[in-house]
Design a protein around this motif. Structure first.
Motif, PDB file in Angstrom:
ATOM      1  N   VAL A  41       0.828  -1.204   0.000  1.00  0.00           N
ATOM      2  CA  VAL A  41       0.000   0.000   0.000  1.00  0.00           C
ATOM      3  C   VAL A  41       0.866   1.259   0.000  1.00  0.00           C
ATOM      4  CG1 VAL A  41      -0.214   0.164   2.530  1.00  0.00           C
ATOM      5  CG2 VAL A  41      -2.015   1.081   1.052  1.00  0.00           C
ATOM      6  N   ALA A  66       1.962   1.575  -3.568  1.00  0.00           N
ATOM      7  CA  ALA A  66       0.833   1.939  -4.430  1.00  0.00           C
ATOM      8  C   ALA A  66       0.450   3.395  -4.270  1.00  0.00           C
ATOM      9  CB  ALA A  66      -0.362   1.038  -4.124  1.00  0.00           C
ATOM     10  N   ALA A  78      -5.687   6.114  -7.580  1.00  0.00           N
ATOM     11  CA  ALA A  78      -6.478   4.878  -7.536  1.00  0.00           C
ATOM     12  C   ALA A  78      -7.091   4.731  -6.152  1.00  0.00           C
ATOM     13  CB  ALA A  78      -5.600   3.682  -7.891  1.00  0.00           C
ATOM     14  N   THR A 116     -10.007   3.621  -4.869  1.00  0.00           N
ATOM     15  CA  THR A 116     -10.633   2.367  -4.432  1.00  0.00           C
ATOM     16  C   THR A 116      -9.580   1.324  -4.086  1.00  0.00           C
ATOM     17  OG1 THR A 116     -12.550   2.822  -5.844  1.00  0.00           O
ATOM     18  CG2 THR A 116     -12.274   0.568  -5.055  1.00  0.00           C
ATOM     19  N   LEU A 117      -8.558   1.206  -4.926  1.00  0.00           N
ATOM     20  CA  LEU A 117      -7.481   0.248  -4.674  1.00  0.00           C
ATOM     21  C   LEU A 117      -6.740   0.590  -3.391  1.00  0.00           C
ATOM     22  CD1 LEU A 117      -5.673  -2.114  -5.554  1.00  0.00           C
ATOM     23  CD2 LEU A 117      -4.319  -0.453  -6.874  1.00  0.00           C
ATOM     24  N   VAL A 144      -8.816  -0.429  -0.252  1.00  0.00           N
ATOM     25  CA  VAL A 144      -8.777  -1.869   0.054  1.00  0.00           C
ATOM     26  C   VAL A 144      -7.422  -2.269   0.623  1.00  0.00           C
ATOM     27  CG1 VAL A 144      -8.949  -4.180  -0.927  1.00  0.00           C
ATOM     28  CG2 VAL A 144     -10.516  -2.388  -1.690  1.00  0.00           C
ATOM     29  N   LEU A 145      -6.351  -1.808   0.003  1.00  0.00           N
ATOM     30  CA  LEU A 145      -5.004  -2.165   0.466  1.00  0.00           C
ATOM     31  C   LEU A 145      -4.732  -1.610   1.867  1.00  0.00           C
ATOM     32  CD1 LEU A 145      -2.884  -1.612  -2.793  1.00  0.00           C
ATOM     33  CD2 LEU A 145      -3.601  -3.787  -1.783  1.00  0.00           C
ATOM     34  N   SER A 196      -8.116   8.241   0.736  1.00  0.00           N
ATOM     35  CA  SER A 196      -8.938   7.511  -0.229  1.00  0.00           C
ATOM     36  C   SER A 196     -10.415   7.615   0.107  1.00  0.00           C
ATOM     37  CB  SER A 196      -8.506   6.038  -0.288  1.00  0.00           C
ATOM     38  OG  SER A 196      -8.737   5.386   0.951  1.00  0.00           O
TER      39      SER A 196
END
Length: 375
Positions: free
Chosen positions: A23, A26, A33, A35-36, A39-40, A234
């Motif tokens: 994460v 990322a 991103a 949404t990604l 989740v991460l 996020s």
């Protein structure tokens, strides 16, 4: 390091630690991103909370539940403090206030209530030292009164002196920090015998060396702060598209995620019949946010913020905080708990959360593309 590596090998939940570097990477590679990243970040926070639970219990077994709970609350609140300082520097004062008020209510109702519920499902009746709960409840009551004062003079501020709220908030901040410090002196030194933990049949074990436990606490807390900040960013950007009230996001979601590590420890302690530690974590964290974190942020705003921040919250936030404090004072004065008491606390929290979700505050301000409730 051997006990830590052994714990990771034998606990499948800790295998999710692989998502921590993922994460963080990322967030740099694909910052848009959302949404990604959401989740991460969740997948990374869960094992960090579990690891923090093991380390804190090892320290608490040697220092006692009161000091152990204080230590966990302090390190756990570091997440909220880092996020708040970042928002403070950007002038996002509504976000700061929403997270502060939400953390007070979440810790004193949801965390404490769930601890009572989890412990009550395993033990028919649990006992704890009432003095600890009464002290934190008194501190929270003092802090809530301090939050009421700037709101009470809001009209006078508009009519007479534009800087009245800021000056009053700065003076209250100094008083709150002094009150918190004297509370620590009272509970940990001059009258510490009144706050000794109740004796229980089941005691927590401390398989880790104290140096490893403290080192793990520090490193994991920093990682939790980093991943929580990614999560908050996020969520903020996804709030509009998901149809979630910004007030609900700041007051409920951010508070729960920010306290994930503390909750893991408090729930584990309750399941081991150590409610004194659960109460120290839940109410200690709430009182620390109210009496230390929030006034520190007020004082830091004079240095880091574009303008001084005051302690004037919107009326709904102050009302919910007062409800949480009064409920906590009533419940913790009993000295005994069962699962249904936990259910009642969680239901009260659910009522407040549902109210924010269905009926968000009417007025708002635009912050980073999101409408946050006005104070």
């Amino acid at each position: 390091m051997d006990p830590l590596l052994k714990e990771i090998r034998h606990n499948s939940l800790l295998w999710l630690l692989v998502f921590v570097p993922v994460v963080l990477a990322a967030a740099r590679i694909a910052p848009s991103a959302h949404t990604l990243l959401f989740v991460l970040a969740v997948l990374a926070i869960v094992p960090l909370a579990a690891l923090l639970s093991h380390a804190t219990e090892a320290v608490a077994a040697r220092t006692g539940d009161a000091v152990g709970g204080l230590l966990n609350a302090t390190l756990g609140n570091l997440t909220e403090l880092i996020i708040a300082v970042t928002a403070l520097s950007a002038g996002q004062y509504m976000l700061v206030k929403a997270s502060i008020a939400g953390a007070i209510v979440t810790n004193s109702l949801f965390m404490l209530g769930t601890s009572f519920l989890i412990g009550g499902l395993r033990y028919r009746v649990q006992e704890y030292n009432r003095a600890n709960g009464r002290l934190h409840s008194a501190l929270l009551l003092m802090a809530t009164v301090a939050l009421l004062a700037p709101s009470a003079v809001a009209e006078l501020d508009l009519a007479q002196d534009k800087g009245l709220a800021q000056r009053l908030s700065a003076a209250l901040a100094v008083l709150l920090i002094a009150g918190y410090g004297l509370g620590l002196l009272f509970s940990l030194r001059t009258h510490k015998e009144f706050f000794a933990s109740e004796d229980h049949d089941e005691k927590g074990q401390a398989p880790w060396p104290i140096g490893l436990a403290v080192g793990t606490l520090v490193v994991v807390t920093v990682l939790v702060a980093l991943t929580s900040e990614i999560f908050v960013e996020s969520v903020q950007n996804a709030a509009g598209t998901l149809g979630i009230s910004p007030a609900f996001v700041g007051f409920i979601v951010v508070s729960i995620v920010g306290a994930a590590a503390e909750m893991a420890v408090a729930f584990s302690a309750a399941r081991k019949n150590r409610l004194d530690m659960s109460i120290s974590i839940a109410l200690g964290s709430a009182s620390q946010i109210a009496l230390f974190v929030s006034p520190v942020l007020v004082l830091l705003s004079y240095v880091l913020g574009p303008a001084p921040m005051d302690l004037q919250f919107w009326p709904g936030a102050v009302t919910m905080a007062m409800i949480a404090v009064v409920t906590t004072t009533f419940v913790t004065g009993i000295g005994r708990s069962a699962w249904f008491i936990g259910v009642l606390l969680v239901f009260i929290y659910a009522i407040l959360a549902l109210t924010l979700y269905m009926v968000p505050p009417g007025s708002s301000v635009r912050i980073s593309g999101i409408d946050w409730p006005a104070a």
